[in-house]
Design a protein around this motif. Sequence first.
Motif, PDB file in Angstrom:
ATOM      1  N   ASN A 273       1.736   6.047   8.714  1.00 15.85           N
ATOM      2  CA  ASN A 273       0.792   5.306   7.883  1.00 15.85           C
ATOM      3  C   ASN A 273       1.329   3.963   7.392  1.00 15.85           C
ATOM      4  O   ASN A 273       1.045   3.545   6.277  1.00 15.85           O
ATOM      5  N   VAL A 274       2.092   3.317   8.241  1.00 20.68           N
ATOM      6  CA  VAL A 274       2.478   1.929   7.951  1.00 20.68           C
ATOM      7  C   VAL A 274       2.252   1.051   9.184  1.00 20.68           C
ATOM      8  O   VAL A 274       1.869  -0.117   9.058  1.00 20.68           O
TER       9      VAL A 274
ATOM     10  N   ILE B 178       0.820  -1.220   0.000  1.00 23.08           N
ATOM     11  CA  ILE B 178       0.000   0.000   0.000  1.00 23.08           C
ATOM     12  C   ILE B 178       0.855   1.272   0.000  1.00 23.08           C
ATOM     13  O   ILE B 178       1.257   1.787   1.040  1.00 23.08           O
TER      14      ILE B 178
ATOM     15  N   SER C 199       0.664   7.960  -0.795  1.00 15.73           N
ATOM     16  CA  SER C 199       1.271   9.013   0.009  1.00 15.73           C
ATOM     17  C   SER C 199       0.928  10.348  -0.628  1.00 15.73           C
ATOM     18  O   SER C 199       0.301  10.381  -1.689  1.00 15.73           O
ATOM     19  N   GLU C 200       1.280  11.430   0.019  1.00 10.36           N
ATOM     20  CA  GLU C 200       1.144  12.751  -0.597  1.00 10.36           C
ATOM     21  C   GLU C 200       2.035  13.729   0.153  1.00 10.36           C
ATOM     22  O   GLU C 200       2.449  13.442   1.287  1.00 10.36           O
TER      23      GLU C 200
ATOM     24  N   ARG D  50       1.235  15.389   4.022  1.00 12.13           N
ATOM     25  CA  ARG D  50       0.046  14.608   4.406  1.00 12.13           C
ATOM     26  C   ARG D  50      -0.334  14.956   5.848  1.00 12.13           C
ATOM     27  O   ARG D  50       0.513  14.900   6.724  1.00 12.13           O
TER      28      ARG D  50
ATOM     29  N   ALA E   2       9.615   3.896   5.721  1.00 14.05           N
ATOM     30  CA  ALA E   2       8.418   3.552   4.932  1.00 14.05           C
ATOM     31  C   ALA E   2       7.955   4.780   4.141  1.00 14.05           C
ATOM     32  O   ALA E   2       6.841   5.268   4.293  1.00 14.05           O
ATOM     33  N   CYS E   3       8.846   5.241   3.283  1.00 13.79           N
ATOM     34  CA  CYS E   3       8.658   6.553   2.617  1.00 13.79           C
ATOM     35  C   CYS E   3       7.799   6.469   1.363  1.00 13.79           C
ATOM     36  O   CYS E   3       7.452   7.512   0.785  1.00 13.79           O
TER      37      CYS E   3
ATOM     38  N   LEU F  55      10.782  -4.764   9.838  1.00 13.38           N
ATOM     39  CA  LEU F  55      10.591  -5.923  10.713  1.00 13.38           C
ATOM     40  C   LEU F  55      11.843  -6.769  10.877  1.00 13.38           C
ATOM     41  O   LEU F  55      11.945  -7.536  11.823  1.00 13.38           O
TER      42      LEU F  55
ATOM     43  N   ASN G  33      13.578  -3.221   5.496  1.00 13.30           N
ATOM     44  CA  ASN G  33      12.395  -3.846   6.077  1.00 13.30           C
ATOM     45  C   ASN G  33      12.366  -3.534   7.570  1.00 13.30           C
ATOM     46  O   ASN G  33      13.274  -3.935   8.308  1.00 13.30           O
TER      47      ASN G  33
ATOM     48  N   TYR H  38      -0.718  -1.366   9.717  1.00 15.47           N
ATOM     49  CA  TYR H  38      -0.841  -2.685   9.091  1.00 15.47           C
ATOM     50  C   TYR H  38      -0.229  -3.796   9.938  1.00 15.47           C
ATOM     51  O   TYR H  38      -0.385  -4.966   9.629  1.00 15.47           O
ATOM     52  N   PHE H  39       0.498  -3.427  10.991  1.00 13.65           N
ATOM     53  CA  PHE H  39       1.235  -4.428  11.762  1.00 13.65           C
ATOM     54  C   PHE H  39       0.454  -4.896  12.993  1.00 13.65           C
ATOM     55  O   PHE H  39      -0.349  -4.148  13.560  1.00 13.65           O
TER      56      PHE H  39
HETATM   57  C1  LIG Z   1       0.873   4.092   3.098  1.00 12.06           C
HETATM   58  S1  LIG Z   1       2.588   4.121   2.726  1.00 12.06           S
HETATM   59  C2  LIG Z   1       3.147   5.403   3.788  1.00 12.06           C
HETATM   60  C3  LIG Z   1       3.923   6.474   3.059  1.00 12.06           C
HETATM   61  C4  LIG Z   1       4.273   7.709   3.860  1.00 12.06           C
HETATM   62  N1  LIG Z   1       5.001   7.370   5.049  1.00 12.06           N
HETATM   63  C5  LIG Z   1       3.037   8.500   4.211  1.00 12.06           C
HETATM   64  O1  LIG Z   1       2.632   8.535   5.373  1.00 12.06           O
HETATM   65  O2  LIG Z   1       2.444   9.088   3.298  1.00 12.06           O
HETATM   66  C6  LIG Z   1       3.137   2.653   3.545  1.00 12.06           C
HETATM   67  C7  LIG Z   1       4.519   2.209   3.082  1.00 12.06           C
HETATM   68  O3  LIG Z   1       5.001   1.247   4.021  1.00 12.06           O
HETATM   69  C8  LIG Z   1       5.844   0.366   3.319  1.00 12.06           C
HETATM   70  N2  LIG Z   1       6.029  -0.863   4.113  1.00 12.06           N
HETATM   71  C9  LIG Z   1       5.148  -1.862   4.349  1.00 12.06           C
HETATM   72  N3  LIG Z   1       5.718  -2.811   5.113  1.00 12.06           N
HETATM   73  C10 LIG Z   1       6.979  -2.394   5.373  1.00 12.06           C
HETATM   74  C11 LIG Z   1       8.063  -2.946   6.112  1.00 12.06           C
HETATM   75  N4  LIG Z   1       7.948  -4.129   6.732  1.00 12.06           N
HETATM   76  N5  LIG Z   1       9.219  -2.250   6.163  1.00 12.06           N
HETATM   77  C12 LIG Z   1       9.357  -1.054   5.530  1.00 12.06           C
HETATM   78  N6  LIG Z   1       8.363  -0.489   4.809  1.00 12.06           N
HETATM   79  C13 LIG Z   1       7.185  -1.151   4.735  1.00 12.06           C
HETATM   80  C14 LIG Z   1       5.100   0.148   2.025  1.00 12.06           C
HETATM   81  O4  LIG Z   1       5.934  -0.355   0.993  1.00 12.06           O
HETATM   82  C15 LIG Z   1       4.539   1.540   1.737  1.00 12.06           C
HETATM   83  O5  LIG Z   1       5.346   2.230   0.831  1.00 12.06           O
END
Ligand SMILES: C[S@@+](CC[C@H](N)C(=O)[O-])C[C@H]1O[C@@H](n2cnc3c(N)ncnc32)[C@H](O)[C@@H]1O
Length: 257
Positions: free
Chosen positions: A203-204, A67, A70-71, A74, A102-103, A188, A186, A207-208
């Motif tokens: 915003n990452v 996912i 981004s913008e 934000r 997570a850019c 994690l 990564n 998901y965890f």
């Molecule tokens: C929704 S975007 C967030 C972008 C930006 N930080 C923002 O807030 O607009 C989430 C990002 O998390 C990254 N991501 C997901 N799992 C990750 C992980 N385990 N390690 C690093 N990045 C991860 C995805 O590839 C994605 O680009």
Amino acid sequence: MSDGYDLFKKQIKQLSGINLDSYKENQMKRRLDSLLVRNKLRDYHEYISLIKGDRTKLEEFISFMTINVSEFWRNTEQWEILDKSILPGLIKGEGIKVWSAACATGDEPYSLVMLLSKYLPLSKIRVLATDIDKQILQKAKEGIYPAKSLKGLPQEFKVSFFTETSPGMFSISDEVKRCVTFREHNLLTDPYPIGCDLILCRNVLIYFTNEAKEGIYFNFNKALNKGGILFLGNTEQILYPQEYNFTLISSFFYKKQ
Ligand SMILES: C[S@@+](CC[C@H](N)C(=O)[O-])C[C@H]1O[C@@H](n2cnc3c(N)ncnc32)[C@H](O)[C@@H]1O
């Protein structure tokens, strides 16, 4: 009866190193199901066979699951707090070490560079920007954005640092690009950088799983200098920040004690 998700997770881990156990299962399955429909497949077993035989399908899977939306700027209000209340206390003469974790498409690290340029010459600004997704990092390096990504960005930055290179598409200037180092990482599994003054991770974490988030909070704490700041997304409060050696100083901003 098992739907094959456990086996699917195991095989994805072998193929990509990504441990889906750390991602919330319901969310993952929802996205995965839409990928099955898109690829006209019946189940996880068929999907793993497809991914195994085709590297680009594996990368497509990683991109879709992660996912990347981004913008720039934000959640504007948070950037205003960063500008007015956080940065003045963090920036010392010699600069500041910043990490955008997570850019995604780069909107966040580039926003940071533009904001920091109010305080420091561009030649002194270095931002580390990381993401798990190789494809999205490539896009971030290109630095070309549709107008809708820039809608929240203050006009002064849009005027100074963007050129409309084709109708409705804006390229960020090379001088801003040069301030950002993009790297695969990564959250994690990979080692974290050290000595940071400011970390953005937005915003990452949503998901965890809670367990995965706890490990990440500790790692961020270690990555920061004393007094350094962790800036999280608008739905990602840390419930008991003191357990991770943080103090909440303003909504979504946590200071290392
Ligand atoms: C929704 S975007 C967030 C972008 C930006 N930080 C923002 O807030 O607009 C989430 C990002 O998390 C990254 N991501 C997901 N799992 C990750 C992980 N385990 N390690 C690093 N990045 C991860 C995805 O590839 C994605 O680009």
